[in-house]
Design an enzyme around this catalytic site. Sequence first.
Site, PDB file in Angstrom:
ATOM      1  N   LYS A 150     -15.273   0.642   7.691  1.00 23.07           N
ATOM      2  CA  LYS A 150     -14.045   0.422   7.393  1.00 23.07           C
ATOM      3  C   LYS A 150     -13.472  -0.891   8.446  1.00 23.07           C
ATOM      4  O   LYS A 150     -12.588  -1.607   8.122  1.00 23.07           O
ATOM      5  CB  LYS A 150     -12.887   1.258   8.078  1.00 23.07           C
ATOM      6  CG  LYS A 150     -13.229   2.530   6.891  1.00 23.07           C
ATOM      7  CD  LYS A 150     -12.098   3.604   7.552  1.00 23.07           C
ATOM      8  CE  LYS A 150     -10.898   3.186   7.022  1.00 23.07           C
ATOM      9  NZ  LYS A 150      -9.616   4.418   7.177  1.00 23.07           N
ATOM     10  N   TYR A 181       0.964  -1.208  -0.100  1.00 28.30           N
ATOM     11  CA  TYR A 181       0.088   0.012  -0.007  1.00 28.30           C
ATOM     12  C   TYR A 181       0.974   1.259  -0.247  1.00 28.30           C
ATOM     13  O   TYR A 181       0.717   1.992  -0.936  1.00 28.30           O
ATOM     14  CB  TYR A 181      -0.933  -0.047   1.110  1.00 28.30           C
ATOM     15  CG  TYR A 181      -1.546   1.310   1.447  1.00 28.30           C
ATOM     16  CD1 TYR A 181      -2.549   1.850   0.447  1.00 28.30           C
ATOM     17  CD2 TYR A 181      -1.001   2.231   2.511  1.00 28.30           C
ATOM     18  CE1 TYR A 181      -3.158   3.163   0.926  1.00 28.30           C
ATOM     19  CE2 TYR A 181      -1.763   3.443   2.752  1.00 28.30           C
ATOM     20  CZ  TYR A 181      -2.699   3.718   1.881  1.00 28.30           C
ATOM     21  OH  TYR A 181      -3.305   5.023   2.170  1.00 28.30           O
TER      22      TYR A 181
END
Length: 310
Positions: free
Chosen positions: A178, A140
């Site tokens: 999330k 990421y």
Amino acid sequence: MIIVTGGAGLIGSNIIKALNDRGHTDILVVDNLKDGTKFANLADLNIADYMDKEDFLIAILADEDFGNVEAVFHEGACSSTTEWDGKYMMDNNYQYSKELLHWCLEHQVPFLYASSAATYGGRNADFIEERQYEQPLNVYGYSKMLFDHYVRDILPEAQSQVCGFRYFNVYGPREGHKGSMASVAFHLNTQLKNGENPKLFAGSDGFKRDFIYVEDVASVNLWFWENAVSGIFNCGTGRAESFQEVADAALKYHQSGDIEYIPFPDKLKGRYQEFTLADLTKLRAAGYDKPFKTVAEGVADYMAWLNRNA
């Protein structure tokens, strides 16, 4: 029209709220609502239209006419630091961003995008927006760093605004979708509401992060857009505060519970930022001079919002 990708996510939806507060409602939201629970982040906001992210990319590649676009806030990405599918990550965070950047440059549309403090990796000082300080710990962070490098190469010739923000540890309203990637403050509130003791990793008084309240993040985005500043900037508070301080603020709000300390997971060892602290030199030099909420202020505000909207 203003386009917000990732508009149903934490930062995107808060940018939309800030735009609404300024009277902007001609907003196109681009997102992936496969997780239908994210709709709740948009339910009280005013937008003009919605597009799926795949359909939007097809439209961008076909150079479809979106009319007069005032800005693109590109917040859409895979933001899971525990996702190790590199092809998926690079397609989502790097290739998609490049296509959108080139569309904005071609049409002279301001492009403001989400980078990340994950680009800095495991360092414990000098979180500065320069190549020598960047060494991400996961794919990421790498995807975000690579796009920042791409932007750096383009900036000298760019004829319209291109601005990236290295978000530090963002928390606040509209992150309930999330799951495990939601902030510590969110999870602590859930545990306390359920009558459980809040849980922290052992050593949390020594894990310090630059926690930034999402309303402050939205404020930074809109100020840079309104002032047409280009570059790559840290978006944090310039303070490192411990997870213990987050828990203390949650306990103070709820007036109940005792912290339980749990072992640090093996799978996160060596892949976990134990310390983050935004260097705000560039941000302040650009002219952004507003103060940022402390953890005590932000968590208190967030707890009130969570329990008002439960």
